[in-house]
Design an enzyme around this catalytic site. Structure first.
Site, PDB file in Angstrom:
ATOM      1  N   ASP A  33       0.681 -59.518  -0.870  1.00 41.57           N
ATOM      2  CA  ASP A  33      -0.169 -58.605  -1.629  1.00 41.57           C
ATOM      3  C   ASP A  33      -1.639 -58.773  -1.274  1.00 41.57           C
ATOM      4  OD1 ASP A  33       2.248 -58.094  -2.899  1.00 41.57           O
ATOM      5  OD2 ASP A  33       1.319 -57.870  -4.855  1.00 41.57           O
ATOM      6  N   CYS A  82       6.492 -65.132  -3.238  1.00 38.21           N
ATOM      7  CA  CYS A  82       5.367 -64.328  -3.704  1.00 38.21           C
ATOM      8  C   CYS A  82       5.764 -63.181  -4.630  1.00 38.21           C
ATOM      9  CB  CYS A  82       4.548 -63.870  -2.509  1.00 38.21           C
ATOM     10  SG  CYS A  82       3.747 -65.286  -1.690  1.00 38.21           S
ATOM     11  N   LYS A 101       6.452 -59.892  -5.431  1.00 31.03           N
ATOM     12  CA  LYS A 101       7.628 -59.036  -5.660  1.00 31.03           C
ATOM     13  C   LYS A 101       8.899 -59.677  -5.134  1.00 31.03           C
ATOM     14  CE  LYS A 101       4.229 -56.414  -6.682  1.00 31.03           C
ATOM     15  NZ  LYS A 101       3.222 -57.312  -6.127  1.00 31.03           N
ATOM     16  N   CYS A 143      -0.810 -68.749  -3.408  1.00 33.06           N
ATOM     17  CA  CYS A 143      -2.204 -68.795  -3.866  1.00 33.06           C
ATOM     18  C   CYS A 143      -2.290 -69.644  -5.134  1.00 33.06           C
ATOM     19  CB  CYS A 143      -2.709 -67.387  -4.153  1.00 33.06           C
ATOM     20  SG  CYS A 143      -2.645 -66.273  -2.733  1.00 33.06           S
ATOM     21  N   GLU A 203      -1.544 -52.197  -7.006  1.00 36.16           N
ATOM     22  CA  GLU A 203      -2.216 -53.242  -7.757  1.00 36.16           C
ATOM     23  C   GLU A 203      -3.709 -53.069  -7.520  1.00 36.16           C
ATOM     24  OE1 GLU A 203      -0.354 -57.376  -8.053  1.00 36.16           O
ATOM     25  OE2 GLU A 203      -1.987 -57.645  -6.605  1.00 36.16           O
ATOM     26  N   SER A 238      -3.385 -57.418 -10.498  1.00 33.32           N
ATOM     27  CA  SER A 238      -2.989 -58.736 -10.027  1.00 33.32           C
ATOM     28  C   SER A 238      -2.973 -59.696 -11.213  1.00 33.32           C
ATOM     29  CB  SER A 238      -3.982 -59.234  -8.981  1.00 33.32           C
ATOM     30  OG  SER A 238      -3.894 -60.630  -8.820  1.00 33.32           O
TER      31      SER A 238
END
Length: 546
Positions: free
Chosen positions: A82, A124, A126, A190, A439, A462
């Site tokens: 993303d 991550c 999705k 992240c 997003e 997000s």
């Protein structure tokens, strides 16, 4: 359980097994029902930093499967980042690719018909929900493995400050890249409590991941050991006949919503959990979530709710510590991939750092971290992450400035056309209208530089988004909903104390505008999004394909 391949007539069975053997699968494993064949559904790639470690972790999973007496067989599926897709039309593909991943796992696992169990590997936003949906749909014994969060060398606030300097023209692109690498120090998820780490935590809380599996950092030996143990655990699940439907029960879903509320996780969970419940034939509605979040305190302040990262949460005890903290509110009888109940997993001495994970009765542990708002602007609901909204914006009013796409909002910002106190309305970004439900994190990021502003959209946010950001408005603009009828200058009112979002326009005036309304149709750029727009349902029911 007898494999589908074993039900074939003798000649075809022999030929099918010969194909598998020619790919390196042990003939003894193919012939021995006591040696389970375990699929490894791996979304490894070199684009997504959360997925780059999964190739090495798959090797660890294989060790665990072999040590437990099983036979591993790996295949790959896709996984988008993303972060790379932010701020351009590519973001329209991120939510649709959840369905592609779930479908591809179904095609490989059910289509080949040779597997006894599955280890799903994804990290991550999705991808983890897609793997859970596939596990629910296919219902072979299964568990999930992620790469874990990367270590951060600087505080989240320092990373945000660097981005703000760039937006003011005070930092170069190179400085942003090099500075950000002190926050994202290497491959892994992240470090903030975005959708990726939220869904990892929820997967652990759901019972589909080994304890501590969500937050062991990506660079640690413990992350590798956890992957290895997961491979062995799935072999044992096969032997005991424990399936995802035995683990992901209504009680487990309800527990997961309580965990979401307690950590102040990503709003995107309120798309993914209803979609997962749909696969399971269970319920997870926004109404149910709102009832839970209204009285469930947020017990930790991981960014964007505070200025610590998921690595700090791991050091404080991780998901087991949060579950232990809220244990009195949970159904401890639910089964998990350990082969034990949740209550059994929580027996014993669990390290909890109370400077990070507060008790529920701590004065700083305030409920309503996530709220569902209603009003004439969102008759079927809208979502806001209240834990990331400044207190002085819990009651807010301002004039609307309306944009029919994310790109229009960026153009106005770059032209310095957005004034303080504005309610930036970005519409036609819903599941059908986008299509793909972008997003809009970059929009929320730039709006932080405009005092007392708000973002209102039928698109998504997000998990890292903060400020007064109200999204997921239902119905969406393409359905002719009130958000499609707002005009520049209309006054929008948000009152989080009353779960309210409204536009100060009469019903009669909205009805008059509806008569003149024509939908804005975005070019979708390809067949995939065109099909998605025709088939996707509402955000409030999980944006599932009808």
């Amino acid at each position: 359980m007898q494999r589908a391949i074993d039900k074939l007539e003798p000649f075809q069975r022999a030929i099918s097994k010969a194909h598998l053997a020619s790919a390196g699968v042990s003939i003894d494993s193919l012939e021995n029902p006591d040696k389970p064949l375990i699929a490894i559904a791996n979304s490894w790639n070199e684009v997504c930093p959360g997925h780059e470690p999964l190739r090495q972790l798959a090797a660890e999973v294989k060790k665990g499967i072999l040590e437990a007496g099983g036979e591993p067989i790996e295949f790959n599926t896709i996984g988008m980042c993303d972060g790379v897709a932010q701020g351009h039309a590519g973001m329209r593909y991120c939510l649709p690719h959840r369905e592609i991943i779930a479908d591809s796992c179904e095609a490989m696992i059910v289509g080949e018909g040779c597997f006894d169990g599955v280890v799903y590997m994804g990290s991550c936003d999705k991808i983890v929900p897609a793997m859970l949906m596939a596990a629910a749909r296919i219902n072979l014994p299964a568990a999930l493995v992620t790469a874990g969060p990367c270590y951060d060398e600087i505080k989240p606030s320092e990373s945000k400050a660097l981005r703000a300097r760039f937006l003011r023209g005070e930092a170069t692109e190179r400085e942003v890249i090099e500075g950000t690498l002190k926050y994202y120090t290497g491959p892994g998820i992240c470090p903030f409590l975005g959708t990726a780490n939220t869904m990892g935590c929820l997967t652990e809380g759901l019972g589909m991941m080994l304890p501590n599996g969500a937050l062991w950092p990506s660079s640690t030996s413990q992350r590798r050991f956890s992957a290895r143990q997961t491979g062995a655990a799935v072999v044992e699940l096969v032997r005991r006949g424990i399936k995802p439907s035995d683990i992901m029960t209504q009680g487990a879903i309800d527990n997961t919503v309580k965990l979401l509320a307690s950590i102040g996780g990503s709003l995107n969970a309120l798309i993914h959990l209803p979609a997962l419940a749909h696969e399971l034939g269970l319920e997870c509605t926004w109404t149910q979530v709102a009832e839970t979040t209204s009285h469930t305190p947020v017990v930790c302040n991981v960014v964007p709710n505070g200025d610590i990262s998921c690595v700090n949460l791991y050091k404080a005890g991780g998901v087991p510590a949060v579950l232990k903290t809220i244990e009195g509110d949970l159904d401890g009888s639910v089964m998990t991939v350990t082969g034990k109940t949740l209550a059994q997993n929580l027996v014993g001495d669990i390290h909890i750092d109370r400077s990070v994970i507060r008790t529920q009765d701590d004065p700083a542990s305030v409920a309503n971290g996530i709220q569902v708002l209603y009003g004439n602007l969102a008759p079927e609901g809208a979502l806001v992450k209240t834990s990331a909204v400044p207190a002085d914006q819990h009651v807010w009013s301002g004039p609307a400035m309306v944009f029919n796409s994310e790109e229009e909002a960026f153009a106005a910002y770059n032209a310095n056309a957005i004034k303080p106190g504005t309610g930036v309305v970005v519409r036609y970004e819903g599941p059908k209208g986008g299509p793909g439900m972008k997003e809009l994190h970059r929009v929320t990021e730039i709006m932080k530089g405009i005092p007392n502003s708000a973002v209102i959209t039928d698109g998504r946010f997000s998990g890292a988004s903060g400020g007064l950001s109200v999204g997921y408005l239902c119905p969406e603009a393409l359905d002719g909903a009130p958000i499609a009828l707002i005009q520049d200058g209309d006054v929008i009112h948000v009152d989080l104390n009353k779960n309210l979002i409204e536009v100060e326009v009469s019903d009669d005036e909205l009805a008059r505008r509806k008569q003149d309304w024509k939908p804005v149709i975005h070019e979708n750029g390809g067949h995939l999004l065109a099909r998605y727009a025709k088939q996707v349902g509402s955000a409030k029911t999980g944006a599932v394909i009808q």
